[in-house]
Design a protein around this motif. Sequence first.
Motif, PDB file in Angstrom:
ATOM      1  N   VAL A   1       4.114   1.909   1.870  1.00 41.69           N
ATOM      2  CA  VAL A   1       3.413   2.602   2.951  1.00 41.69           C
ATOM      3  C   VAL A   1       4.197   2.492   4.273  1.00 41.69           C
ATOM      4  CG1 VAL A   1       1.311   2.583   4.357  1.00 41.69           C
ATOM      5  CG2 VAL A   1       1.160   2.395   1.875  1.00 41.69           C
TER       6      VAL A   1
ATOM      7  N   ASN B   1       0.377   3.424  -3.767  1.00 42.79           N
ATOM      8  CA  ASN B   1      -0.434   3.787  -2.597  1.00 42.79           C
ATOM      9  C   ASN B   1      -1.116   2.601  -1.927  1.00 42.79           C
ATOM     10  OD1 ASN B   1       0.285   6.473  -2.831  1.00 42.79           O
ATOM     11  ND2 ASN B   1      -1.413   6.919  -4.209  1.00 42.79           N
TER      12      ASN B   1
ATOM     13  N   GLU C   1       5.993  12.072  -0.460  1.00 43.58           N
ATOM     14  CA  GLU C   1       5.285  12.499  -1.659  1.00 43.58           C
ATOM     15  C   GLU C   1       5.552  13.994  -1.842  1.00 43.58           C
ATOM     16  OE1 GLU C   1       3.416  10.553  -3.908  1.00 43.58           O
ATOM     17  OE2 GLU C   1       4.516   9.048  -2.772  1.00 43.58           O
TER      18      GLU C   1
END
Length: 178
Positions: free
Chosen positions: A113, A107, A49
């Motif tokens: 993830v 997310n 990110e």
Amino acid sequence: MSSSVSVVEKKDFLKWFLKNYQVKKRECVWLLNYLISDEVLMGNVHFVENAEFCPKALVISTHCVENAPFRFYKHNIITTDPEKSFHDIRLNQDEPIYIQLNFKSKNVSPHYVAVLEENPFLPENMAADKKYSFLAEMVLDESFTRFKRESILKEIDDALDQKDMDRFQYLSKQLNNL
């Protein structure tokens, strides 16, 4: 967030991403496919990110979000031309490439993830407090385990419907090992 994601995991993730999302710039599809096709390059790919803080970064957005379609960052230079980034990546294959993908519900996506890494270039004031980072990681692990468990249970149901006892036993062992 893991710190050592395998090339296979990164390739699988990008294939899943390209299958499930439509990027705003079609050139990004061939750029990502180019990365997938090269083991060395994939070894240098890191999903993060806030990629704009990285020395070399791609930021790619899908149609389902409001973000800019494409950005390539190289030190203090920014371009919106995927072709320029392609040439830079091709000519500098030993440099790490940090990729930020902007897509809906990323997310809560176990696929995303699983490959997401901590951004080592975040300014100190943006770096997450280690305590909160640890708690977030615990929540994500729990979420991923729950997702995996539900997937296996569905596969077990399918195996029972098809009267496939070998598959049922194999999946039952996987479920017990969770």
